[in-house]
Design an enzyme around this catalytic site. Structure first.
Site, short mmCIF file in Angstrom:
data_model
loop_
_atom_site.label_atom_id
_atom_site.label_comp_id
_atom_site.label_asym_id
_atom_site.label_seq_id
_atom_site.Cartn_x
_atom_site.Cartn_y
_atom_site.Cartn_z
N ASP A 12 -4.79 -5.58 42.94
CA ASP A 12 -4.97 -4.71 44.12
C ASP A 12 -6.04 -5.22 45.08
OD1 ASP A 12 -3.15 -2.91 42.92
OD2 ASP A 12 -4.78 -2.12 41.70
N HIS A 40 2.64 -4.23 45.86
CA HIS A 40 1.88 -4.74 47.00
C HIS A 40 2.16 -3.82 48.17
CE1 HIS A 40 1.21 -8.50 44.95
NE2 HIS A 40 2.50 -8.67 44.78
P1 GDP Z 1 -2.12 -6.39 46.06
O1 GDP Z 1 -1.36 -5.97 44.85
O2 GDP Z 1 -3.19 -7.37 45.75
O3 GDP Z 1 -1.23 -6.83 47.15
O4 GDP Z 1 -2.91 -5.12 46.59
P2 GDP Z 1 -2.34 -3.65 46.92
O5 GDP Z 1 -1.38 -3.72 48.00
O6 GDP Z 1 -1.97 -2.97 45.67
O7 GDP Z 1 -3.70 -2.93 47.36
C1 GDP Z 1 -4.41 -3.29 48.45
C2 GDP Z 1 -4.54 -2.07 49.34
O8 GDP Z 1 -5.49 -2.36 50.33
C3 GDP Z 1 -3.26 -1.73 50.11
O9 GDP Z 1 -3.24 -0.35 50.33
C4 GDP Z 1 -3.44 -2.48 51.42
O10 GDP Z 1 -2.72 -1.91 52.50
C5 GDP Z 1 -4.90 -2.34 51.62
N1 GDP Z 1 -5.57 -3.42 52.33
C6 GDP Z 1 -5.39 -4.77 52.22
N2 GDP Z 1 -6.31 -5.41 52.97
C7 GDP Z 1 -7.08 -4.45 53.55
C8 GDP Z 1 -8.23 -4.47 54.42
O11 GDP Z 1 -8.75 -5.52 54.78
N3 GDP Z 1 -8.74 -3.27 54.79
C9 GDP Z 1 -8.21 -2.08 54.36
N4 GDP Z 1 -8.79 -0.95 54.78
N5 GDP Z 1 -7.17 -2.03 53.54
C10 GDP Z 1 -6.61 -3.18 53.13
#
Ligand code: GDP
Length: 425
Positions: A12, A40
């Protein structure tokens, strides 16, 4: 050229957003491990999407998206995910599925649930997507490769043999209904129909693509600390989350992976059990959880509230090292703008001694965080596009993290959207 985008923490970290962003300049995006057990979140011009099985490159029409042999392939899930994209206006992506990928069977999901029930409070915090039973069967050599769907006579016999074994467990350990091999065979023939248009000798395809100079992205799921060998065993996942495994799970030579982009989160979050040294609780945690990510820190697959904590330099440095990171992307930094003071965990105290190297599990469980604090920047940094325009306190935090993780931070993500990124020279 192959670039791996992998998590340096517990998952995440925002890999989906970074993959979606980098896919614009890429030709092929590959999932190489895991299954539909983690998600994701991607926010782009088509809307907000939670992808579980499809690679995060599916939103462009110039890319090919690949499910590699290392993935736990849940065929109906893949089908639904594709249909959902198309119904929301995304052009039908070009998909290839490795003929060596193995199938997530309906009974894998059941066994996952039954085992969690049996373990009760001692469970591993599984998402119950069948991942552990799937990989156990793969390595016990009783899994099913996509290729086997195209040899139905031998398949039928094997299904019977496997069911015989599974039914002993169902009857005597779990006391649950038994499997019917004819029904399972029919289900598999349904899978064959769904998957046939996409099946491909992926390693041969990629060999040609590499010769033709195509740009390839490997998209990891979860992060270093969930790796079965190098993570917080046994509170880990069942397939390797490391860039090195990208070569195996996609079917490419290891030396082709020249760029390893570790995604590092500006604070910590984790789902499931296991030691989490810099975890915070109570009101302080609720506030970070509510403000975190793009809609709070709740699991994409399960909706479970994520555990949250301060940035952990010991775990992140190890996470980057074990990935072999050549660069790091620091994500969700914008979330921390409300804090008067930033807290970083810079050491673990174990039996009265301060350590800087991430320890094995039984020592990790005794570790107490050694914190240092830095002043907060107390403003919203979303919308900033140039590194120099960030507040000085914010740059100091980034540069401190960079020193701690020993990897250059080449990008800073300050919002969930595709364009919310600051490139550093
Ligand atoms: P992944 O599995 O590594 O792709 O991560 P996830 O999608 O599960 O979780 C990352 C969360 O952080 C998601 O809700 C994204 O939309 C959000 N996100 C990613 N980058 C950023 C950022 O730079 N700022 C904010 N506020 N949210 C982010």
């Amino acid at each position: 050229m192959v670039r791996a985008i992998v998590g340096a923490n517990w998952g995440d970290e925002g890999k989906g957003k970074i993959t979606d962003m980098l896919a614009r300049e890429s030709d092929i995006i590959i999932r190489f491990q895991g299954g539909s057990n983690a998600g994701h979140t991607i926010i782009n011009n088509y809307g907000r999407f939670a992808l579980h099985l499809l690679p995060s490159g599916v939103f462009y029409d110039h890319t090919v998206s690949i499910i590699g042999n290392g993935v736990a392939l849940n065929v109906p899930y893949l089908n639904n995910e594709l249909e959902d994209l198309v119904s929301r206006g995304v052009p039908k992506p070009r998909i290839l599925v490795s003929d060596r990928a193995q199938l997530m069977m309906p009974y894998h999901v059941l066994f996952d649930q039954y085992e969690e029930e049996r373990l009760g409070g001692k469970s591993f915090g599984s998402t119950k997507s069948g991942i552990a039973p799937f990989y156990s069967d793969k390595y016990a050599k009783i899994g099913f490769q996509v290729s086997e769907l195209f040899a139905p006579e031998t398949l039928k016999e094997k299904v019977e043999r496997v069911c015989e074994k599974k039914n002993v467990m169902l009857e005597h350990l779990y006391h649950k209904p038994l499997l019917n091999p004819d029904e399972i065979f029919e289900t598999m023939m349904g899978y064959r129909e769904m998957i046939e248009p996409y099946v491909c000798d992926v390693s041969a395809y990629l060999s040609g693509a590499l010769k033709a100079g195509k740009k390839i992205l490997l998209e990891g799921q979860l992060g270093s600390l969930k790796d079965p060998d190098h993570g917080i065993y046994p509170m880990v996942t069942s397939s390797s989350t490391l860039a090195a495994f990208g070569a195996i799970g996609a079917g490419i030579p290891p030396y082709e992976i020249t760029q390893i982009t570790a995604v590092v989160k500006a604070y910590s979050s984790a789902v499931g059990g296991g030691a989490f040294v810099s975890e915070i609780f109570g009101g302080e945690a609720d506030e970070l959880r509510r403000r975190g990510g793009d809609k709070g820190e709740y699991g994409v697959t399960t909706g479970r509230p994520r555990r949250v904590g301060w940035f952990d330099a010991v775990a992140s440095r190890y996470g980057c090292r074990i990935q072999g990171a050549t660069e790091a992307v620091l994500t969700v930094l914008d979330v921390l703008g409300y804090l008067d003071e930033l807290t970083l965990c810079v050491g673990y105290e174990i039996d009265g001694e301060v350590v800087k190297d991430f320890p094995v599990t039984h020592k990790l469980e005794k570790a107490k965080p050694v914190y240092k604090t830095m002043p907060g920047w107390k403003c919203d940094i979303r919308g900033i596009r140039k590194y120099e325009d960030l507040p000085a306190a914010c740059r100091a935090y980034i540069e401190e993290i960079e020193r701690e993780i020993c990897v250059p931070i080449t990008m800073v993500s300050n919002g969930p959207g595709r364009d919310e990124i600051i490139m550093r020279g």
